[in-house]
Design an enzyme around this catalytic site. Structure first.
Site, PDB file in Angstrom:
ATOM      1  N   LYS A  37       0.860  -1.194   0.000  1.00  0.00           N
ATOM      2  CA  LYS A  37       0.000   0.000   0.000  1.00  0.00           C
ATOM      3  C   LYS A  37       0.889   1.234   0.000  1.00  0.00           C
ATOM      4  O   LYS A  37       1.787   1.366   0.845  1.00  0.00           O
ATOM      5  CB  LYS A  37      -0.883  -0.011   1.256  1.00  0.00           C
ATOM      6  CG  LYS A  37      -1.783   1.212   1.370  1.00  0.00           C
ATOM      7  CD  LYS A  37      -2.877   0.991   2.409  1.00  0.00           C
ATOM      8  CE  LYS A  37      -2.530   1.466   3.794  1.00  0.00           C
ATOM      9  NZ  LYS A  37      -2.510   2.920   3.968  1.00  0.00           N
ATOM     10  N   ASP A  66      -3.413   4.429  -1.530  1.00  0.00           N
ATOM     11  CA  ASP A  66      -4.325   4.867  -0.462  1.00  0.00           C
ATOM     12  C   ASP A  66      -4.262   6.381  -0.302  1.00  0.00           C
ATOM     13  O   ASP A  66      -3.620   6.896   0.612  1.00  0.00           O
ATOM     14  CB  ASP A  66      -3.919   4.152   0.837  1.00  0.00           C
ATOM     15  CG  ASP A  66      -4.927   4.369   1.957  1.00  0.00           C
ATOM     16  OD1 ASP A  66      -6.067   4.760   1.658  1.00  0.00           O
ATOM     17  OD2 ASP A  66      -4.568   4.138   3.124  1.00  0.00           O
ATOM     18  N   LYS A  68      -7.067   8.318  -0.112  1.00  0.00           N
ATOM     19  CA  LYS A  68      -8.263   8.760   0.628  1.00  0.00           C
ATOM     20  C   LYS A  68      -8.770  10.107   0.094  1.00  0.00           C
ATOM     21  O   LYS A  68      -8.882  11.089   0.824  1.00  0.00           O
ATOM     22  CB  LYS A  68      -7.966   8.863   2.131  1.00  0.00           C
ATOM     23  CG  LYS A  68      -7.604   7.521   2.768  1.00  0.00           C
ATOM     24  CD  LYS A  68      -7.616   7.604   4.288  1.00  0.00           C
ATOM     25  CE  LYS A  68      -7.329   6.280   4.946  1.00  0.00           C
ATOM     26  NZ  LYS A  68      -5.922   5.856   4.886  1.00  0.00           N
ATOM     27  N   ASP A  71     -13.057  15.538  -1.752  1.00  0.00           N
ATOM     28  CA  ASP A  71     -13.170  16.923  -2.241  1.00  0.00           C
ATOM     29  C   ASP A  71     -14.474  17.003  -3.032  1.00  0.00           C
ATOM     30  O   ASP A  71     -15.258  16.048  -3.014  1.00  0.00           O
ATOM     31  CB  ASP A  71     -11.932  17.259  -3.104  1.00  0.00           C
ATOM     32  CG  ASP A  71     -11.600  18.741  -3.089  1.00  0.00           C
ATOM     33  OD1 ASP A  71     -12.535  19.559  -3.215  1.00  0.00           O
ATOM     34  OD2 ASP A  71     -10.416  19.098  -2.953  1.00  0.00           O
ATOM     35  N   THR A 121     -10.247   3.866  11.513  1.00  0.00           N
ATOM     36  CA  THR A 121     -10.120   2.985  12.684  1.00  0.00           C
ATOM     37  C   THR A 121      -9.430   3.693  13.855  1.00  0.00           C
ATOM     38  O   THR A 121      -9.387   3.162  14.958  1.00  0.00           O
ATOM     39  CB  THR A 121      -9.335   1.708  12.317  1.00  0.00           C
ATOM     40  OG1 THR A 121      -8.245   2.071  11.485  1.00  0.00           O
ATOM     41  CG2 THR A 121     -10.207   0.724  11.598  1.00  0.00           C
ATOM     42  N   ARG A 214       2.424  -1.680  11.378  1.00  0.00           N
ATOM     43  CA  ARG A 214       3.446  -1.704  12.431  1.00  0.00           C
ATOM     44  C   ARG A 214       3.732  -3.074  13.033  1.00  0.00           C
ATOM     45  O   ARG A 214       4.912  -3.360  13.329  1.00  0.00           O
ATOM     46  CB  ARG A 214       3.107  -0.655  13.503  1.00  0.00           C
ATOM     47  CG  ARG A 214       3.409   0.754  12.999  1.00  0.00           C
ATOM     48  CD  ARG A 214       2.740   1.829  13.794  1.00  0.00           C
ATOM     49  NE  ARG A 214       1.308   1.864  13.540  1.00  0.00           N
ATOM     50  CZ  ARG A 214       0.483   2.747  14.087  1.00  0.00           C
ATOM     51  NH1 ARG A 214       0.960   3.665  14.909  1.00  0.00           N
ATOM     52  NH2 ARG A 214      -0.799   2.725  13.793  1.00  0.00           N
TER      53      ARG A 214
HETATM   54  O1  C5P Z   1      -1.067  -1.553  11.254  1.00  0.00           O
HETATM   55  P1  C5P Z   1      -0.886  -0.061  11.258  1.00  0.00           P
HETATM   56  O2  C5P Z   1      -1.712   0.643  12.299  1.00  0.00           O
HETATM   57  O3  C5P Z   1       0.549   0.376  11.267  1.00  0.00           O
HETATM   58  O4  C5P Z   1      -1.489   0.384   9.828  1.00  0.00           O
HETATM   59  C1  C5P Z   1      -1.572   1.726   9.526  1.00  0.00           C
HETATM   60  C2  C5P Z   1      -2.098   1.880   8.125  1.00  0.00           C
HETATM   61  O5  C5P Z   1      -3.513   1.617   8.048  1.00  0.00           O
HETATM   62  C3  C5P Z   1      -1.874   3.276   7.618  1.00  0.00           C
HETATM   63  O6  C5P Z   1      -1.285   3.163   6.332  1.00  0.00           O
HETATM   64  C4  C5P Z   1      -3.240   3.871   7.545  1.00  0.00           C
HETATM   65  O7  C5P Z   1      -3.364   4.784   6.494  1.00  0.00           O
HETATM   66  C5  C5P Z   1      -4.105   2.648   7.301  1.00  0.00           C
HETATM   67  N1  C5P Z   1      -5.534   2.863   7.584  1.00  0.00           N
HETATM   68  C6  C5P Z   1      -6.052   2.959   8.852  1.00  0.00           C
HETATM   69  N2  C5P Z   1      -7.397   3.159   9.073  1.00  0.00           N
HETATM   70  C7  C5P Z   1      -8.223   3.282   8.050  1.00  0.00           C
HETATM   71  C8  C5P Z   1      -7.702   3.195   6.761  1.00  0.00           C
HETATM   72  C9  C5P Z   1      -6.363   2.966   6.566  1.00  0.00           C
HETATM   73  O8  C5P Z   1      -5.323   2.880   9.810  1.00  0.00           O
HETATM   74  N3  C5P Z   1      -9.509   3.415   8.251  1.00  0.00           N
END
Ligand code: C5P
Length: 234
Positions: A37, A66, A68, A71, A121, A214
């Site tokens: 991604k 990604d 997002k 606009d 999230t 992470r």
């Molecule tokens: O697993 P970790 O928390 O490190 O993942 C972070 C990734 O998940 C980021 O690239 C973030 O943009 C993506 N993400 C998110 N929540 C969303 C959509 C994407 O955390 N609703």
């Protein structure tokens, strides 16, 4: 239809500041995840050419752009046309931009699958209650946004593991992408994810793909951590 393997479900976000570090990580994870991604950090730092570089390094790995987008419909439609020329396999827009905006994105996306981000999230119920008191909890807001995304012709949804079961049951035709994944063995320092699930919980609830950053990136051996997740899913 070909069976989806556990590895195909894994989306690794290259949340890294530049191509040198992203390339190193992509090289070690090549063959261990199904997707890379490219998010805002790397895309802004390196520009659109990062997709071609990634494709050259890992031709078998799919690319999820990604951005997002959020606009007015005209702007998003034009941005989508430019993004589609880079040929990512999936791309995101914010469902909160509305049906007309999502439809403009879908119309200009060519072969790229448009995913609608429902509710991030990282937002917990307290913050959501402040932002959208009428919706009470994220579940109600996610349901409204998911229905709008379906109406607009989006091909998938990004939501938390906590909403996965409801979304898969209600919108079986939409691909379900779940971030905020935390394996039971992973500790993420200062974690900003709030509505989390383990990989197995998310897949059992109906997730098609898992975004896992992470827990893999901060592991001593990222490729081994990705394989460990695949084994758990199998
Ligand atoms: O697993 P970790 O928390 O490190 O993942 C972070 C990734 O998940 C980021 O690239 C973030 O943009 C993506 N993400 C998110 N929540 C969303 C959509 C994407 O955390 N609703």
């Amino acid at each position: 239809m070909l069976e989806i393997t556990p590895r195909d479900r894994l989306i690794f976000p290259l949340d890294l500041p530049d191509w040198v570090t992203a390339r190193k990580m992509a090289h070690s994870l090549n063959g261990h995840v199904g997707w890379f991604k490219v998010g805002l950090e790397l895309f802004i730092a390196e520009g659109p050419s990062v997709l071609a570089r990634l494709r050259e390094l890992a031709p078998e790995t799919k690319i999820f752009l990604d951005l997002k987008l959020h606009d007015i419909p005209t702007t998003v439609g034009l941005a989508m046309a430019a993004a589609a020329r880079l040929k990512p396999d999936m791309i995101t827009v914010h469902a909160q931009g509305g049906v007309a905006m999502m439809r403009a994105a879908v119309e200009r996306a060519e072969k790229t699958l448009v995913l609608a981000v429902t509710v991030l999230t990282s937002l917990n119920p307290v913050v959501l209650e402040e932002l959208t008191p009428a919706c009470q909890a994220s579940g109600a807001l996610v349901a409204i946004l998911a229905a709008r995304a379906g109406q607009a012709g989006c091909g998938g949804l990004v939501a938390s593991g906590q909403e996965a079961r409801f979304l898969k049951a209600t919108f079986p035709q939409l691909r379900l992408i779940i971030p905020g994944i935390r394996p039971a063995w992973a500790q993420v320092a200062g974690d900003d994810q709030q509505r989390t699930a383990t990989p197995a919980q998310a897949v059992r609830a109906g997730a098609d793909y898992l975004v896992i950053g992470r827990p893999i990136r901060e592991a001593r051996d990222p490729a081994e951590a990705a394989d460990r997740i695949s084994v758990e899913l199998a």
